[in-house]
Design an enzyme around this catalytic site. Structure first.
Site, PDB file in Angstrom:
ATOM      1  N   GLU A 245      41.921  43.191  41.809  1.00 52.34           N
ATOM      2  CA  GLU A 245      42.857  42.180  42.310  1.00 52.34           C
ATOM      3  C   GLU A 245      44.202  42.226  41.603  1.00 52.34           C
ATOM      4  O   GLU A 245      45.234  42.095  42.223  1.00 52.34           O
ATOM      5  CB  GLU A 245      42.262  40.785  42.090  1.00 52.34           C
ATOM      6  CG  GLU A 245      41.301  40.364  43.151  1.00 52.34           C
ATOM      7  CD  GLU A 245      40.769  38.975  42.882  1.00 52.34           C
ATOM      8  OE1 GLU A 245      39.788  38.610  43.526  1.00 52.34           O
ATOM      9  OE2 GLU A 245      41.313  38.250  42.027  1.00 52.34           O
TER      10      GLU A 245
ATOM     11  N   VAL B 244      40.821  38.531  35.143  1.00 48.64           N
ATOM     12  CA  VAL B 244      41.945  38.354  34.237  1.00 48.64           C
ATOM     13  C   VAL B 244      41.425  37.709  32.956  1.00 48.64           C
ATOM     14  O   VAL B 244      40.462  36.951  32.977  1.00 48.64           O
ATOM     15  CB  VAL B 244      42.989  37.396  34.857  1.00 48.64           C
ATOM     16  CG1 VAL B 244      44.345  37.597  34.204  1.00 48.64           C
ATOM     17  CG2 VAL B 244      43.091  37.612  36.347  1.00 48.64           C
TER      18      VAL B 244
END
Ligand SMILES: CC(C)(COP(=O)(O)OP(=O)(O)OC[C@H]1O[C@@H](n2cnc3c(N)ncnc32)[C@H](O)[C@@H]1OP(=O)(O)O)[C@@H](O)C(=O)NCCC(=O)NCCS
Ligand SMILES: CC(C)(COP(=O)(O)OP(=O)(O)OC[C@H]1O[C@@H](n2cnc3c(N)ncnc32)[C@H](O)[C@@H]1OP(=O)(O)O)[C@@H](O)C(=O)NCCC(=O)NCCS
Lengths: 511, 511
Positions: free
Chosen positions: B301, B277
């Site tokens: 993920e 992220v």
């Protein structure tokens, strides 16, 4: 030279020649894939002949011409023996070595900067070679037990990366070794289902005893440029009986297993055992053998003497590996009773014996040595004082990361007590705090599962450190906690590596 | 409170109560499994109510009685949000936290020694919890989108470890969040085929788009002690447009992909992408989206804004993850066009999204951030100056170790240029030299495959270091080589961590 009795393929019979003639076919600068894993199944004649050729060539180089010395890159399964690594390193004939070695001359060349060493997870060598990450393989030199009529090969006492080398090499040299027991035939399981992504399929192995492949190595006979006949034994080190320290380590591990079984965290037959080579692993196997265990299995890299004994007693139902690593007495026992052992041992390619998918699925119990561990549970398996290579990571990472339990073991001190195996900060990390579950020394066993770094420090110092170093470790830890630098993994940066410095300056880590 | 419109199961309708009443059912010292992964799908009301209760209880403790404060152990999928980690940490209500966090208050508690933090590979949490390595789970608190008539659950915007918590907990509290889009129903793939060894079977997933499980979470309604209705959005951070540094990093990666495709080492559709992220990963996604790529896949993920855009443009054919991590605008876009996205996104439990077996089989391209790397290719993802925790290793190890390519990326400097991301020796290791294939900064990309440590040092200093630090790194390397301490991984022990010490003393790593 010999009878050609083990060379049934007519085309390949034509290609029999001397080791010298075969070695002459390997060009300078070549990437050469050799067979061999833990001193088993390596080529016995060609490397030696090549070393002679290299020596002769290099001594004739006129230093004024700037001509480059004759060197090759050597890729193997794992460690080999003096006839291969030793000979080639001695004449400075190795430019680059991968993925593992444990030879004293090689080690010296690596640590004096004369040889590049690429130290890799053993399970990754085959897929990375296939992916082309290391470049093109020019020649493969592979020991076999025999050649069948259709040109397929009866593998020798190790499989290692042989399948991949044979597939990938432009040219192949075979050594047929008459000293290897012909009854090895049928003990191998060569899996031909691997592929590169996106074409990989599940590997349907769910039991260490299961066969998923073929007994022979396929071989494109057109690529074979030479066949050499040999008659030499694998160079095996003699078996040392367990010492007191190893026995104590084994006892701690056995007590731990017993407790885990009681808590319902391990089945009564344990889970498939992986065990490194050496004194301590052998002591653990011996201890298991004299315990109440029956029908254990192993899913490991090498078959050691201890495993033969366990198979004989019924403690072990079967053993899966990629190579043998037996003492001369072990070999004798194996040869004498090969019919008993034949259907209890399976040798697989090392990308299958060490495959993360399988290690995870089977829930392997990984037991490996360490050089040093730090108080937070990081493990160094490869480097002496942060800079000098010992052997390499080998398969320890394959099993430790993906197995059910990762156990690292070592005497609590080295070099007559002057070095503590437990240090404030390891000088190199091979297995991170995330991957190390259990650390054992003769002092005791530290169970690190579910602990934060500070909790681990207390457990490791308390259970594993040698009494001579306990107070010194506690003192470091307490002062690091008090320093205010950060309480997750408290360290004093100016002291973290001071134990290693002290050893280099004074010959001892003791303050 | 609400309509109970999303609670179709009659028995569970009876158990609706306030968050305060539900929180009162959680005992002090409990192991509590909460839902939540990267700020998505975490319980919105009960943790807050519990924090209030804890605060009240702990302020009333008479310090003379020695009564222990009320604290719980919090197990989640990954990071949550201020309403959970922040609130509970603020009242010092967390004794132990696992397996990941990224909350500023939590971080402070961890780094001041007030909270134990167990930082784990995300794929390992489920199997280790099942194995009983962390103890018994008392209560699970799980956000869902709705409850079906038979008591099965429609999962929310993250799956994480929810399946395991629901199976393992003695008691379950459900939060039904009406703010979550009801059309999430059917986007999940909950695999029920896992087991403990020796009963594990192959996971038959061979394509990121493949379904292998069920759309709902099974739930034993007898274990449910409370159902709480909520109506709060996931707390998502706003989307930042890519900065120059991120764009340059993305360009280097794109050029690398192009070259790998040309050399035949990557297919034209690449391989399934895993991406951390943040700013840099999002820049890479943007760059891919404006390139020639079509029909890529991701096996990762979290679904970020960039992936929605790629799905829309057709760059990405589908995305498999365990959670969303969208900005408020991302959520708006997703909600508006959910019918378009529904069959292009699959959410899986995190032990499947991060499973080593699958990451290896699919050949994932792992792209993750780093805090610092050293000249030999070891990567620190978690620790500031060796002692202070930033977030945690998360899933980076799951993908880096077992994927096809592991790429680690970072700006070459931090804190306004005073810190070099490339250092002589990292102050903590999360990814060892054996696991790091590519390092990228805005300066360039270092390809470490097949290189020995000294070769890596030259490559990393040359390609990745910031010009301000290049000479200083070369100087260290050259003096380490000249020191005679060992040429495999040359180091000067008394200087290896001196850059960090200098930063702490002077505010800069510059000599
Ligand atoms: C770590 C490892 C070197 C330990 O080997 P071992 O034979 O069990 O252990 P020993 O205690 O005999 O140590 C070997 C040598 O290292 C030295 N040594 C051990 N710890 C040391 C330390 N902390 N500092 C310096 N030297 C140390 C010993 O003195 C000994 O040296 P010597 O040969 O000059 O006497 C070995 O297990 C290894 O190579 N592991 C990595 C690969 C692996 O795990 N393979 C197995 C699974 S595939
Ligand atoms: C490594 C990681 C922290 C980088 O995060 P990021 O947001 O991409 O990077 P940034 O450059 O913004 O750095 C984050 C912070 O660390 C600081 N930082 C970065 N490098 C630093 C260094 N070498 N020394 C000190 N501080 C550093 C930055 O200054 C910034 O601090 P700030 O928030 O106070 O400004 C992040 O990727 C992470 O947590 N990784 C581990 C987990 C993971 O990989 N997950 C993804 C896959 S599951």
């Amino acid at each position: 030279m010999f009878s050609k009795a083990r060379i049934l393929c007519p085309v390949l019979k034509q290609k029999v020649m001397s080791a010298e003639a075969a070695a002459a076919l390997i060009p300078a600068g070549a990437n050469v894939g050799m067979s061999g894993f833990t001193g088993a199944g390596y080529p016995k004649a060609v490397p030696n002949a090549l070393a002679e050729r290299i020596k002769e060539h290099n001594t004739q180089i006129d230093p004024n011409t700037g001509e480059k010395p004759f060197r090759i890159n050597v890729w193997t399964g794992a460690s080999t023996a003096p006839e291969l690594d030793g000979k080639l390193a001695e004449v400075d004939g190795i430019e680059m070595r991968l993925p593992f070695q444990s030879d004293p001359i090689c080690r010296d060349r690596i640590n004096t900067g004369k040889m590049n060493y690429v130290d890799l997870h053993l399970s990754e060598v085959a897929p990375y070679a296939w992916s082309g990450f290391f470049g093109n393989m020019d020649v493969a030199v592979i020991e076999v037990v025999g050649i069948r009529e259709d040109g397929s090969l009866i593998p020798s006492s190790s499989l290692g990366n042989n399948k991949v080398w044979i597939e990938q090499a432009d040219k192949i040299i075979l050594e047929v070794n008459y000293k290897q027991n012909a009854r090895l035939e049928g003990m191998h399981d060569v899996y031909y289902g691997t592929a590169l992504p996106p074409n990989r399929k599940p590997i349907m192995l769910t039991d260490p005893a299961q066969r998923i492949g073929e007994a022979y190595l396929r071989c494109d006979t057109d690529k074979v440029i030479a066949v050499v006949e040999t008659n030499s034994p694998d160079r095996n080190s003699p078996f040392k009986p367990s010492d007191e320290v190893s026995k104590r380590i084994a006892e701690h591990i056995l007590a731990f297993f017993e407790d885990e079984i009681k808590r319902g965290r391990l089945p009564a037959e344990l889970l498939p055992l992986q065990s490194g080579v050496g004194n301590i692993p052998n002591a653990v196997l011996e201890a298991l053998d004299s315990g109440p265990y029956k029908n254990l299995t192993s899913y490991t890299e090498v078959i050691q003497d201890g495993m033969l004994k366990m198979l004989k007693s019924g403690t072990l139902a079967m053993a899966s590996a990629t190579a043998f690593s037996l003492s001369p007495e072990g070999i004798e026992e194996f040869d004498k009773n090969i019919e008993f052992y034949r259907n209890k041992i399976l040798l697989r390619p090392q990308d299958i014996s060490n495959h993360p998918e399988i290690a995870r699925r089977l829930g392997v119990i990984a037991m490996n040595g360490l050089i040093e561990a730090d108080i937070y549970g990081n493990v160094n398996s490869t480097h002496i004082m942060g800079s000098r290579m010992m052997n390499g990571i080998g398969g320890s990472g394959d099993f430790a990361r993906n197995g059910y339990l990762s156990i690292f073991m070592s005497p609590s001190t080295a070099k007559g007590g002057s070095i503590s195996a437990i240090v404030p900060m390891v000088s190199h990390v091979d297995h991170t705090e995330h991957d190390v579950k259990i650390i054992v020394t003769e002092q005791g066993l530290a169970d690190l599962r579910g602990l934060s770094p500070r909790q681990r420090a207390l457990e490791i110092i308390d259970k594993c450190a040698h009494p001579d170093f306990k107070e010194q470790l506690r003192d470091y830890f307490e002062r690091a906690c008090a320093s205010g630098r950060g309480m997750h993994t408290p360290h004093l940066l100016n002291e973290a590596l001071s134990w290693h410095q002290r050893f280099e300056e004074t010959g001892s880590m003791l303050a």
